[in-house]
Design an enzyme around this catalytic site. Structure first.
Site, PDB file in Angstrom:
ATOM      1  N   ARG A  46       0.802  -1.221   0.000  1.00 34.12           N
ATOM      2  CA  ARG A  46       0.000   0.000   0.000  1.00 34.12           C
ATOM      3  C   ARG A  46       0.838   1.274   0.000  1.00 34.12           C
ATOM      4  NH1 ARG A  46      -4.763  -0.450   4.251  1.00 34.12           N
ATOM      5  NH2 ARG A  46      -2.954  -1.063   5.446  1.00 34.12           N
ATOM      6  N   LYS A 143       1.044 -18.769   6.337  1.00 35.45           N
ATOM      7  CA  LYS A 143       0.210 -19.109   7.487  1.00 35.45           C
ATOM      8  C   LYS A 143      -0.279 -17.807   8.121  1.00 35.45           C
ATOM      9  CE  LYS A 143       2.777 -19.298  11.773  1.00 35.45           C
ATOM     10  NZ  LYS A 143       3.361 -20.018  12.853  1.00 35.45           N
ATOM     11  N   HIS A 173       7.284 -23.161   6.540  1.00 38.00           N
ATOM     12  CA  HIS A 173       8.739 -23.089   6.372  1.00 38.00           C
ATOM     13  C   HIS A 173       9.475 -24.242   7.072  1.00 38.00           C
ATOM     14  CE1 HIS A 173       8.179 -20.705  10.043  1.00 38.00           C
ATOM     15  NE2 HIS A 173       9.377 -21.144  10.377  1.00 38.00           N
ATOM     16  N   LYS A 177      13.196 -26.789   5.791  1.00 39.91           N
ATOM     17  CA  LYS A 177      14.464 -26.930   6.517  1.00 39.91           C
ATOM     18  C   LYS A 177      15.270 -28.101   5.977  1.00 39.91           C
ATOM     19  CE  LYS A 177      13.050 -24.752  10.804  1.00 39.91           C
ATOM     20  NZ  LYS A 177      14.077 -23.723  10.974  1.00 39.91           N
ATOM     21  N   GLU A 211      10.655 -22.310  22.130  1.00 41.06           N
ATOM     22  CA  GLU A 211      11.127 -20.956  21.837  1.00 41.06           C
ATOM     23  C   GLU A 211      11.480 -20.257  23.142  1.00 41.06           C
ATOM     24  OE1 GLU A 211       8.813 -19.220  18.166  1.00 41.06           O
ATOM     25  OE2 GLU A 211       7.387 -20.158  19.514  1.00 41.06           O
ATOM     26  N   ASP A 230      -1.267 -21.896  16.464  1.00 43.70           N
ATOM     27  CA  ASP A 230      -0.100 -21.214  15.905  1.00 43.70           C
ATOM     28  C   ASP A 230       1.015 -22.195  15.515  1.00 43.70           C
ATOM     29  OD1 ASP A 230       1.167 -18.671  15.307  1.00 43.70           O
ATOM     30  OD2 ASP A 230       2.536 -19.096  16.977  1.00 43.70           O
ATOM     31  N   HIS A 235       2.934 -26.678  11.953  1.00 44.94           N
ATOM     32  CA  HIS A 235       4.331 -27.127  11.965  1.00 44.94           C
ATOM     33  C   HIS A 235       4.514 -28.507  12.602  1.00 44.94           C
ATOM     34  CE1 HIS A 235       5.016 -23.119  10.686  1.00 44.94           C
ATOM     35  NE2 HIS A 235       4.904 -22.565  11.874  1.00 44.94           N
ATOM     36  N   LYS A 326       6.367 -20.979  24.345  1.00 44.46           N
ATOM     37  CA  LYS A 326       7.135 -19.738  24.375  1.00 44.46           C
ATOM     38  C   LYS A 326       7.861 -19.644  25.710  1.00 44.46           C
ATOM     39  CE  LYS A 326       5.014 -18.048  20.665  1.00 44.46           C
ATOM     40  NZ  LYS A 326       5.742 -17.901  19.415  1.00 44.46           N
TER      41      LYS A 326
END
Ligand code: NAD
Length: 478
Positions: A46, A143, A173, A177, A211, A230, A235, A326
């Site tokens: 945009r 995603k 993704h 890998k 993570e 998520d 994944h 997380k």
């Protein structure tokens, strides 16, 4: 493998993903000689700017996110001459004629939808109306692919109005890998593994994606999603499929995706007591999950661990333990195939439990190793030790120039080549949601409250118990 000349249009070309991953990745492919002379990348977003403005933005992006390549200023400038920009509004009509005019004839046309999914329909429709994307064009979508079965179906239908399934590349993704592909090479390229790849020899399988970051800046977005949507639905599910699937007859898109689909369909519903959901607590000045999510009453999980079963001949009775979260101890992703104990040990006095474990590490230090038991070297008698046998020789390959390239650039080149093997098919995504939805509905109906866990830990105590109860242990997150 060389690629044909292409025009790659990146809708959302000024966005975070484009600047952090897509363009630095494409620059590395440029350096590797995979951008034939007439190939171009066209940013479309945009923001009102011209090609020069866009080149300046990407120069900065490469300086910030480009890794070791960021110092090659001559090459960067040469790469930037391949960049064009069109200011376009997905919902409006401005810019589309300019884009149509800019596109070259007789090159591969690919369109990366790096924008919110709510814009996919508008983009697809306008590409069609303005005759920019014909039957040869390829569409790459990011995603999240829906937030449940209904929304995923809608997205699939929207794309199907203008594109054939063979034109749609749903990116995950994780499948790009190096190690994930090497897993298939190791599994199907050796006699050694496949005969033992079943419930006679495998005790259980663990998949961990840990993570260290919290949900930070995107807390309010994440709060509507949670770890299941998520990470697990896409994944972890993809990794599970590659581990559990039957050998496809050929390494090609539909053969592989048919086998993955069968795995998802064979997944049993997960009993509530086999699911542990967690939320990270505050630590020092660091906010808690609920503070990050700006939702003091949030029941969304930033961690999930679960025990799953695949109801088929090969895997009956073998638990698959999945875990992701997380703010855990380390940034570490691993699939571990844990073999059964020996039926009998001939070594007197050896009380230790020796197990073969095939470990597929996605990060850090991508690689595959096999834990094997050998004699401890030296004169100390017949003492056994477990040592890892490296199956990837990453260092040796790295030295000869096969450095591990980032998943995004590998996948984008697959799009240009027209190779869908490492992309998800629409029915796979829907099947994954069909399995996921009732689990989420189940804990919502129960008002399940996530267990708190300390940042920097391995998750809530209950997740450890999930395995302890079965006499098993999670692999250390390190
Ligand atoms: P972002 O908000 O940083 O960028 C959005 C981009 O879309 C900008 O370039 C903006 O100009 C463009 N845009 C917004 N509205 C538009 C419109 N009406 N017409 C044309 N362009 C418009 O988002 P992002 O983080 O780059 O994410 C893009 C997509 O990729 C999202 O679907 C996201 O879910 C997905 N994704 C992002 C990441 C990531 O690490 N950032 C990871 C996985 C998936």
């Amino acid at each position: 493998i060389p690629v044909d000349p292409f025009d790659l249009v990146i809708f959302g070309g000024t966005g975070d993903l484009a600047r952090r991953k897509i363009l630095p990745g494409l620059f590395r492919r440029f350096l590797a000689g995979q951008m034939p002379p007439s190939s171009r990348i066209i940013g479309a977003a945009r923001s009102d700017m011209d090609a020069e403005g866009y080149r300046g933005m990407i120069r900065e992006a490469i300086a910030e996110f480009g890794g070791d390549e960021r110092d090659q200023s001559d090459q960067i400038e040469a790469f930037l001459t391949r960049l064009e920009y069109v200011a376009i509004d997905a919902m409006g009509d401005g810019g589309w004629a300019d884009l149509a005019e800019l596109m070259q004839r007789d090159v591969v046309r690919a369109f990366y939808f790096s924008v919110a999914p709510s814009l996919f329909g508008a983009l697809a429709e306008r590409l069609h109306v303005h005759k920019i994307a014909g039957p040869q064009a390829r569409i790459v979508v990011e995603k999240p692919f829906g937030r449940d079965l209904d929304t995923a179906r809608e997205l699939n239908q929207t794309l199907a109005e203008h594109f054939d399934e063979s034109q749609i590349y749903r990116i995950d993704h994780y499948l790009g890998k190096e190690t994930v592909q090497n897993l298939m090479a190791v599994r199907f390229g050796n006699m050694l593994f496949e005969p033992l790849w079943n419930n006679h020899y495998v005790d259980h399988i663990q998949i961990t994606v840990a993570e260290t970051v919290g949900v930070g800046g995107r807390g309010s977005y994440y709060d509507k999603s949670g770890a299941m949507r998520d990470m697990v639905q896409n994944h972890l599910m993809q990794l599970l499929c590659l581990i559990a699937m039957e050998p496809p007859s050929r390494f090609e898109a539909d053969a592989l995706r048919d086998e993955k689909l069968k795995v998802i369909r064979a997944l049993e519903p997960v009993a509530p007591h086999h699911i542990v959901r967690g939320q990270y607590e505050a630590r020092g000045d660091e906010p808690s999950y609920r503070e990050d999510a700006e939702n003091p009453k949030s029941f969304t999980e930033s961690f999930i661990a679960m025990k799953c079963h695949i109801a088929n001949w090969r895997w009956a009775g073998v638990p698959f333990y999945l875990r992701t979260g997380k703010k855990l101890r380390a940034r570490s992703s691993e699939i571990a195939v844990v073999y059964k104990d020996l039926g009998h040990s001939i070594f007197e006095g050896d009380e230790a439990r020796h197990r073969n474990i095939l470990s597929i590490r996605l990060q850090p230090n991508e690689g595959i190793d096999m834990q094997v038991t050998i004699k401890e070297p030296g004169p100390g008698g017949m003492r056994l030790v477990d040592v890892p046998l490296d199956l990837t020789f990453a260092e040796a390959l790295g030295e000869s120039g096969h450095e591990i390239s980032d998943a995004y650039e590998r996948l984008i080149m697959d799009v240009i080549r027209g190779n869908q093997t490492l992309f998800m098919r629409g029915d796979e995504v829907e099947a994954a949601w069909r399995w996921t939805d009732p689990l989420i509905e189940g804990w919502e109906a129960r008002n399940d409250v996530p267990k708190l866990y300390e940042p920097g830990s391995s998750g809530p105590e209950d997740a450890l118990m999930l395995m302890h109860r079965d006499g098993r242990r999670w692999r250390e997150i390190k």
